[in-house]
Design an enzyme around this catalytic site. Sequence first.
Site, PDB file in Angstrom:
ATOM      1  N   LYS A  54       0.589  12.589   5.803  1.00  0.00           N
ATOM      2  CA  LYS A  54       0.851  11.379   6.597  1.00  0.00           C
ATOM      3  C   LYS A  54       1.561  10.313   5.773  1.00  0.00           C
ATOM      4  O   LYS A  54       2.613   9.799   6.168  1.00  0.00           O
ATOM      5  CB  LYS A  54      -0.468  10.820   7.141  1.00  0.00           C
ATOM      6  CG  LYS A  54      -0.357   9.432   7.769  1.00  0.00           C
ATOM      7  CD  LYS A  54      -1.693   8.926   8.265  1.00  0.00           C
ATOM      8  CE  LYS A  54      -2.680   8.585   7.174  1.00  0.00           C
ATOM      9  NZ  LYS A  54      -2.334   7.296   6.485  1.00  0.00           N
ATOM     10  N   LYS A  74       0.837  -1.206   0.000  1.00  0.00           N
ATOM     11  CA  LYS A  74       0.000   0.000   0.000  1.00  0.00           C
ATOM     12  C   LYS A  74       0.872   1.257   0.000  1.00  0.00           C
ATOM     13  O   LYS A  74       0.549   2.253  -0.664  1.00  0.00           O
ATOM     14  CB  LYS A  74      -0.919   0.011   1.216  1.00  0.00           C
ATOM     15  CG  LYS A  74      -1.794   1.274   1.333  1.00  0.00           C
ATOM     16  CD  LYS A  74      -2.712   1.447   0.136  1.00  0.00           C
ATOM     17  CE  LYS A  74      -3.502   2.750   0.176  1.00  0.00           C
ATOM     18  NZ  LYS A  74      -4.515   2.805   1.230  1.00  0.00           N
TER      19      LYS A  74
END
Length: 307
Positions: A248, A180
């Site tokens: 993030k 991911k």
Amino acid sequence: MSGRVQGEPTKVAVIGLGSMGFGMAESLLRAGFAVSGCDVADPARERLRSAGGTPATTPREVADGASIVVSVVVNAAQTEQVLFGKAGAIETMQPGSVFISSATMSPADAERLAARAEEKDVLFLDAPISGGAKRAAAGELTIMASGEPEAFERSEAVLTALAQKVYRLGDKPGVGASVKMINQLLAGVHIAAACEAIALASKLGLDLSTVYEVITASAGNSWMFENRMPHVLEGDYRPLSSVEIFVKDLGIIQDMARSERYPAPIAAAALQMYLAASGAGMGKDDDSSVARIYAQLSGATLPELKN
């Protein structure tokens, strides 16, 4: 594959009923599962009730009696809180039940949380997702999963209801998180590059609608250009995916790269643009807001903001 076992609907809990989580809950309801869900926002819980699900106020409450718990929160800290915090799901999850973690996090965090779940005899599937809210609601996500074979076996029907493609990437949590993050590196860079290009087109005095039409039919197109640049053309920066998400995620990429002594200069440059957008007060706006930063720096004119 049906959401029923011996005539009774299998109970699945969804924690986090934002744009992705609610769409996933809808897909599970459509597949015949008994879906409960919790969220900090009252409107999200009521929306689930209207769709045919059962709302709850805490992870502990929503996980009670569920065979599968799907966590659709933002990061590792939130995942840890909903699983192990006060009124956490782990308190009512039965031995052998499965916790599907769909948050984007570092591989180390996925491994750590999985180990803690294992201590409570709960199976942990590291299963980050991609595809956006529309694909979540259609049950057409891509899931990048890793975990014990038993976790895959017990959650197969749920994964099938949620995703068009489920990639089994390994038997240990952390592999799904790693894949991911590779996806997020590319996504973040592609959005920043698309924003740089569209703002330059404006600076050059080009018609942006024409540029969009040409690029989406040409080799320079990307999924992110095609998906995000309509937001810029419409002046609509309501957050489908916020700037802070890539602050993030690209920050995690930098941490991972540094630990591996791996250079990631293009991802680092993209991160600076998201940081600039966040620092300018756009952190909660759509990630296509990076185009607004380029416009501010260059004097380019973009379509007026919608109210």
